[in-house]
Design a protein around this motif. Structure first.
Motif, PDB file in Angstrom:
ATOM      1  N   PHE A 188       0.818  -1.213   0.000  1.00  0.00           N
ATOM      2  CA  PHE A 188       0.000   0.000   0.000  1.00  0.00           C
ATOM      3  C   PHE A 188       0.852   1.263   0.000  1.00  0.00           C
ATOM      4  CE2 PHE A 188      -3.552  -2.712   0.865  1.00  0.00           C
ATOM      5  CZ  PHE A 188      -4.684  -1.986   0.521  1.00  0.00           C
ATOM      6  N   LYS A 189       1.855   1.303   0.857  1.00  0.00           N
ATOM      7  CA  LYS A 189       2.661   2.517   0.959  1.00  0.00           C
ATOM      8  C   LYS A 189       3.366   2.823  -0.362  1.00  0.00           C
ATOM      9  CE  LYS A 189       5.362   4.910   4.393  1.00  0.00           C
ATOM     10  NZ  LYS A 189       6.021   4.794   5.704  1.00  0.00           N
ATOM     11  N   ALA A 190       3.899   1.805  -1.008  1.00  0.00           N
ATOM     12  CA  ALA A 190       4.562   2.011  -2.300  1.00  0.00           C
ATOM     13  C   ALA A 190       3.584   2.519  -3.350  1.00  0.00           C
ATOM     14  CB  ALA A 190       5.219   0.709  -2.771  1.00  0.00           C
ATOM     15  N   GLN A 191       2.356   2.033  -3.324  1.00  0.00           N
ATOM     16  CA  GLN A 191       1.356   2.447  -4.310  1.00  0.00           C
ATOM     17  C   GLN A 191       0.793   3.839  -4.032  1.00  0.00           C
ATOM     18  OE1 GLN A 191       0.244   0.844  -7.233  1.00  0.00           O
ATOM     19  NE2 GLN A 191       2.119  -0.267  -6.758  1.00  0.00           N
ATOM     20  N   LEU A 192       0.741   4.238  -2.764  1.00  0.00           N
ATOM     21  CA  LEU A 192       0.016   5.462  -2.407  1.00  0.00           C
ATOM     22  C   LEU A 192       0.884   6.643  -2.010  1.00  0.00           C
ATOM     23  CD1 LEU A 192      -2.857   3.888  -0.265  1.00  0.00           C
ATOM     24  CD2 LEU A 192      -2.838   4.376  -2.718  1.00  0.00           C
ATOM     25  N   HIS A 193       2.113   6.425  -1.601  1.00  0.00           N
ATOM     26  CA  HIS A 193       2.882   7.518  -0.993  1.00  0.00           C
ATOM     27  C   HIS A 193       3.115   8.700  -1.929  1.00  0.00           C
ATOM     28  CE1 HIS A 193       6.524   6.057  -2.992  1.00  0.00           C
ATOM     29  NE2 HIS A 193       7.068   7.200  -2.661  1.00  0.00           N
ATOM     30  N   ASP A 194       3.249   8.468  -3.211  1.00  0.00           N
ATOM     31  CA  ASP A 194       3.505   9.581  -4.133  1.00  0.00           C
ATOM     32  C   ASP A 194       2.303   9.889  -5.024  1.00  0.00           C
ATOM     33  OD1 ASP A 194       3.562   7.336  -5.720  1.00  0.00           O
ATOM     34  OD2 ASP A 194       5.420   7.853  -6.762  1.00  0.00           O
ATOM     35  N   GLU A 253      -5.843  14.189  -6.303  1.00  0.00           N
ATOM     36  CA  GLU A 253      -6.777  14.215  -7.431  1.00  0.00           C
ATOM     37  C   GLU A 253      -6.829  12.859  -8.126  1.00  0.00           C
ATOM     38  OE1 GLU A 253      -4.924  17.719  -9.003  1.00  0.00           O
ATOM     39  OE2 GLU A 253      -6.787  18.859  -8.709  1.00  0.00           O
ATOM     40  N   THR A 254      -5.691  12.220  -8.291  1.00  0.00           N
ATOM     41  CA  THR A 254      -5.671  10.879  -8.872  1.00  0.00           C
ATOM     42  C   THR A 254      -6.337   9.892  -7.919  1.00  0.00           C
ATOM     43  OG1 THR A 254      -3.626  11.406 -10.061  1.00  0.00           O
ATOM     44  CG2 THR A 254      -4.185   9.065  -9.817  1.00  0.00           C
ATOM     45  N   ALA A 255      -6.025  10.009  -6.644  1.00  0.00           N
ATOM     46  CA  ALA A 255      -6.588   9.091  -5.645  1.00  0.00           C
ATOM     47  C   ALA A 255      -8.108   9.156  -5.586  1.00  0.00           C
ATOM     48  CB  ALA A 255      -5.999   9.386  -4.270  1.00  0.00           C
ATOM     49  N   THR A 256      -8.670  10.310  -5.920  1.00  0.00           N
ATOM     50  CA  THR A 256     -10.125  10.480  -5.831  1.00  0.00           C
ATOM     51  C   THR A 256     -10.819  10.436  -7.195  1.00  0.00           C
ATOM     52  OG1 THR A 256      -9.897  12.895  -5.852  1.00  0.00           O
ATOM     53  CG2 THR A 256      -9.973  11.808  -3.682  1.00  0.00           C
ATOM     54  N   THR A 257     -10.062  10.131  -8.238  1.00  0.00           N
ATOM     55  CA  THR A 257     -10.640  10.061  -9.579  1.00  0.00           C
ATOM     56  C   THR A 257     -11.398   8.754  -9.772  1.00  0.00           C
ATOM     57  OG1 THR A 257      -8.928  11.469 -10.527  1.00  0.00           O
ATOM     58  CG2 THR A 257     -10.104  10.030 -12.053  1.00  0.00           C
ATOM     59  N   LYS A 258     -12.610   8.870 -10.235  1.00  0.00           N
ATOM     60  CA  LYS A 258     -13.453   7.703 -10.503  1.00  0.00           C
ATOM     61  C   LYS A 258     -13.088   7.135 -11.878  1.00  0.00           C
ATOM     62  CE  LYS A 258     -17.521   5.952  -8.889  1.00  0.00           C
ATOM     63  NZ  LYS A 258     -17.258   4.619  -8.394  1.00  0.00           N
ATOM     64  N   TYR A 259     -12.962   5.836 -11.951  1.00  0.00           N
ATOM     65  CA  TYR A 259     -12.766   5.164 -13.235  1.00  0.00           C
ATOM     66  C   TYR A 259     -13.946   4.229 -13.428  1.00  0.00           C
ATOM     67  CZ  TYR A 259     -10.660   2.782 -17.181  1.00  0.00           C
ATOM     68  OH  TYR A 259     -10.407   2.288 -18.435  1.00  0.00           O
ATOM     69  N   ASP A 260     -14.765   4.565 -14.414  1.00  0.00           N
ATOM     70  CA  ASP A 260     -15.960   3.753 -14.690  1.00  0.00           C
ATOM     71  C   ASP A 260     -16.778   3.602 -13.418  1.00  0.00           C
ATOM     72  OD1 ASP A 260     -16.932   2.930 -17.114  1.00  0.00           O
ATOM     73  OD2 ASP A 260     -15.828   1.038 -17.171  1.00  0.00           O
ATOM     74  N   HIS A 275      -7.588  -5.766  -2.015  1.00  0.00           N
ATOM     75  CA  HIS A 275      -7.786  -4.362  -2.389  1.00  0.00           C
ATOM     76  C   HIS A 275      -6.497  -3.716  -2.909  1.00  0.00           C
ATOM     77  CE1 HIS A 275     -11.981  -4.199  -1.519  1.00  0.00           C
ATOM     78  NE2 HIS A 275     -11.795  -4.617  -0.283  1.00  0.00           N
ATOM     79  N   LEU A 276      -5.345  -4.203  -2.486  1.00  0.00           N
ATOM     80  CA  LEU A 276      -4.086  -3.724  -3.056  1.00  0.00           C
ATOM     81  C   LEU A 276      -4.047  -4.027  -4.549  1.00  0.00           C
ATOM     82  CD1 LEU A 276      -1.221  -2.546  -2.888  1.00  0.00           C
ATOM     83  CD2 LEU A 276      -0.439  -4.832  -2.147  1.00  0.00           C
ATOM     84  N   GLY A 277      -4.510  -5.203  -4.936  1.00  0.00           N
ATOM     85  CA  GLY A 277      -4.578  -5.548  -6.356  1.00  0.00           C
ATOM     86  C   GLY A 277      -5.494  -4.602  -7.110  1.00  0.00           C
ATOM     87  N   GLN A 278      -6.631  -4.275  -6.518  1.00  0.00           N
ATOM     88  CA  GLN A 278      -7.548  -3.336  -7.169  1.00  0.00           C
ATOM     89  C   GLN A 278      -6.905  -1.963  -7.322  1.00  0.00           C
ATOM     90  OE1 GLN A 278     -10.885  -3.676  -4.440  1.00  0.00           O
ATOM     91  NE2 GLN A 278     -12.043  -4.832  -5.964  1.00  0.00           N
ATOM     92  N   ILE A 279      -6.258  -1.499  -6.263  1.00  0.00           N
ATOM     93  CA  ILE A 279      -5.611  -0.186  -6.311  1.00  0.00           C
ATOM     94  C   ILE A 279      -4.539  -0.156  -7.399  1.00  0.00           C
ATOM     95  CG2 ILE A 279      -4.010   1.311  -5.016  1.00  0.00           C
ATOM     96  CD1 ILE A 279      -5.786   0.703  -2.522  1.00  0.00           C
ATOM     97  N   SER A 280      -3.746  -1.203  -7.479  1.00  0.00           N
ATOM     98  CA  SER A 280      -2.685  -1.264  -8.497  1.00  0.00           C
ATOM     99  C   SER A 280      -3.273  -1.192  -9.905  1.00  0.00           C
ATOM    100  CB  SER A 280      -1.875  -2.547  -8.341  1.00  0.00           C
ATOM    101  OG  SER A 280      -1.228  -2.573  -7.098  1.00  0.00           O
ATOM    102  N   ILE A 312      -6.344   0.009 -10.798  1.00  0.00           N
ATOM    103  CA  ILE A 312      -6.992   1.302 -11.023  1.00  0.00           C
ATOM    104  C   ILE A 312      -5.935   2.374 -11.297  1.00  0.00           C
ATOM    105  CG2 ILE A 312      -8.358   3.145  -9.931  1.00  0.00           C
ATOM    106  CD1 ILE A 312      -9.879   0.833  -8.447  1.00  0.00           C
ATOM    107  N   LYS A 313      -4.850   2.320 -10.571  1.00  0.00           N
ATOM    108  CA  LYS A 313      -3.758   3.285 -10.794  1.00  0.00           C
ATOM    109  C   LYS A 313      -3.229   3.163 -12.215  1.00  0.00           C
ATOM    110  CE  LYS A 313       0.508   4.741  -8.542  1.00  0.00           C
ATOM    111  NZ  LYS A 313       1.474   4.418  -7.487  1.00  0.00           N
ATOM    112  N   LYS A 314      -3.044   1.943 -12.711  1.00  0.00           N
ATOM    113  CA  LYS A 314      -2.594   1.739 -14.090  1.00  0.00           C
ATOM    114  C   LYS A 314      -3.623   2.234 -15.090  1.00  0.00           C
ATOM    115  CE  LYS A 314       0.459  -2.105 -13.153  1.00  0.00           C
ATOM    116  NZ  LYS A 314       0.758  -3.516 -13.328  1.00  0.00           N
ATOM    117  N   LEU A 315      -4.892   1.952 -14.848  1.00  0.00           N
ATOM    118  CA  LEU A 315      -5.946   2.426 -15.734  1.00  0.00           C
ATOM    119  C   LEU A 315      -5.975   3.952 -15.796  1.00  0.00           C
ATOM    120  CD1 LEU A 315      -8.815  -0.036 -14.718  1.00  0.00           C
ATOM    121  CD2 LEU A 315      -7.664   0.051 -16.952  1.00  0.00           C
ATOM    122  N   LEU A 316      -5.842   4.604 -14.655  1.00  0.00           N
ATOM    123  CA  LEU A 316      -5.860   6.063 -14.623  1.00  0.00           C
ATOM    124  C   LEU A 316      -4.638   6.666 -15.298  1.00  0.00           C
ATOM    125  CD1 LEU A 316      -7.161   6.660 -10.973  1.00  0.00           C
ATOM    126  CD2 LEU A 316      -8.432   6.998 -13.108  1.00  0.00           C
TER     127      LEU A 316
END
Length: 156
Positions: free
Chosen positions: A26-32, A36-43, A142-147, A149-153
């Motif tokens: 989680f920390k590696a995915q979220l720290h930087d 705005e990206t964190a709150t962006t809805k994808y589909d 949920h880490l998998g989902q975050i990873s 979604i981050k790639k999709l965004l």
């Protein structure tokens, strides 16, 4: 090394510092990640911020039991958070997330191994071990989902 130390370190791996299972945490995915990206809805997917808050909600709820309190979390409330509206709010949330995750791991580490086989709050919830293992698995899910979604965004 005690069993509780081993399981506490497994929890730290998914949230704070590991790469063994998912090659990230989680920390590696979220720290930087900016707010705005964190709150962006994808589909129709949850936002990254909501997924992180969801995991934090469960960490805090179970941590409260570890500290001698009651189990007050409810599944129907686990995605219900006020929107994050600034970088400062996002940064403050992340710092709280990291601190609470470390406290959770420390509380697990301090448990005697025998505690792992005791009922967690109510026999219907299983043992402490089952709940801690479930927390780790829930985090990886949920880490998998975050990873993803981050790639999709990032590819928009």
């Amino acid at each position: 090394m005690t069993s509780t130390t081993k399981i506490a370190n497994r929890f730290r791996e998914v949230i704070l510092n590991g790469t063994w299972i998912a090659n990230t945490n989680f920390k590696a995915q979220l720290h930087d990640l900016d707010w705005e990206t964190a709150t962006t809805k994808y589909d129709s997917l949850n936002t990254i911020a909501v997924l992180a808050q969801h995991i934090h909600y469960y960490i805090n709820g179970v941590k409260n039991v570890f500290k001698g309190g009651t189990l007050d979390i409810k599944d129907q409330l686990s995605f219900d958070f006020p929107p994050i509206q600034s970088q400062q709010e996002w940064d403050d949330f992340l710092q709280k997330f990291w601190n609470d995750a470390e406290e959770f791991a420390s509380l697990v580490e301090q448990m005697p191994d025998e505690k792992l086989n005791e009922d967690f709050v109510n026999p219907k919830y299983g043992t402490y071990l089952r709940n801690i293992d479930g927390m780790i698995e829930h985090c990886y899910y949920h880490l998998g989902q975050i990873s993803l979604i981050k790639k999709l965004l990032n590819n928009k």
